[in-house]
Design an enzyme around this catalytic site. Structure first.
Site, short mmCIF file in Angstrom:
data_model
loop_
_atom_site.label_atom_id
_atom_site.label_comp_id
_atom_site.label_asym_id
_atom_site.label_seq_id
_atom_site.Cartn_x
_atom_site.Cartn_y
_atom_site.Cartn_z
CG LEU A 15 27.04 -41.37 -9.59
CD1 LEU A 15 26.23 -40.35 -8.81
CD2 LEU A 15 27.11 -42.67 -8.82
CB CYS A 16 27.38 -42.67 -16.72
SG CYS A 16 27.20 -40.93 -17.07
CG HIS A 17 22.58 -46.44 -15.66
ND1 HIS A 17 22.16 -45.16 -15.35
CD2 HIS A 17 22.03 -47.26 -14.73
CE1 HIS A 17 21.39 -45.21 -14.27
NE2 HIS A 17 21.30 -46.46 -13.88
CG MET A 60 25.86 -37.96 -18.98
SD MET A 60 26.41 -36.25 -18.74
CE MET A 60 28.14 -36.49 -18.36
CD GLU A 61 26.33 -42.52 -22.50
OE1 GLU A 61 26.53 -43.26 -21.52
OE2 GLU A 61 25.44 -41.65 -22.52
CG ASP A 115 47.94 -35.29 -26.94
OD1 ASP A 115 48.82 -34.98 -26.12
OD2 ASP A 115 48.02 -36.31 -27.67
#
Length: 205
Positions: free
Chosen positions: A115-117, A159-160, A174
């Site tokens: 739901l992020c733009h 969020m980014e 990793d």
């Protein structure tokens, strides 16, 4: 030995169950839950009135300069940290690869979080620091990660920034997991944001 009386399905119980009280209590609990759920839905911008998820419409918002800073860390033992320092990890330069991965993570945020733009990011910086701490515990060292993201747009870039830190941390894990599998990714959080309707905010750490 204490012997407890046994009761079959046909036996009469030594107490009476009040079904009316049970039904009333269940109904009260359900009503309280429904009210709480309705209040929660009304305060969540990504949930509509019917409770369905949706992308928020930001068409009416004015573009502003927005920034966000996020941090996190990968905890590890001294041996693993020393190998990173000496560029001794077989997969390559851990910090350089993790830095590029973090930038890629910020740019790919809207493809990962549903739901992020999609945002026209103007700047992403990812910094990784090697930190040596006391040797009182096995995971006494860490790679500390900080990401800063900027844009001029209708919605924020928290969020980014979180995606950048998360992907950078996963990349460190990793690349080093062949040496140490007990590493821990932890304490990922937003520490500062600016711009938008809510203005500036900073985490008290």
């Amino acid at each position: 030995m204490i012997r407890l009386p046994l009761y079959s399905a046909s036996s009469s119980l030594p107490f009476r169950i009040n079904h009316s009280n049970i039904q009333a209590n269940v109904l009260r609990s359900w009503n309280a839950f429904s009210v709480s759920a309705a209040r929660a839905k009304s305060s969540l911008t990504h949930v509509d009135e019917s409770g369905d998820a949706h992308m928020v419409d930001v068409s009416d918002k004015h573009p502003t300069l927005r920034t966000a800073i996020a941090r996190g860390q990968v905890r590890m033992n001294q041996e693993t940290l020393d190998l990173i320092k000496q560029d001794g990890i077989k997969k390559g330069n851990v910090l350089a690869v993790a830095q590029i991965a973090g930038i890629t993570g910020a740019k790919s945020c809207s493809q990962i979080i549903p739901l992020c733009h999609p945002i026209n990011i103007t700047k992403v910086s990812v910094k990784l620091d090697l930190v040596e701490k006391s040797h009182e515990e096995p995971l006494c060292c860490s790679v500390d990660i900080e990401a800063q993201v900027r844009c001029k747009g209708e919605t924020g870039v928290e969020m980014e920034a979180l995606s950048a830190v998360s992907i950078a941390a996963l990349t460190v894990f990793d690349m080093c997991k062949a040496v140490s599998k007990d590493m821990r990714i932890e304490n990922i959080r937003v520490v500062e944001k600016t711009g938008g309707k809510s203005g500036s905010w900073k985490l008290n750490e």
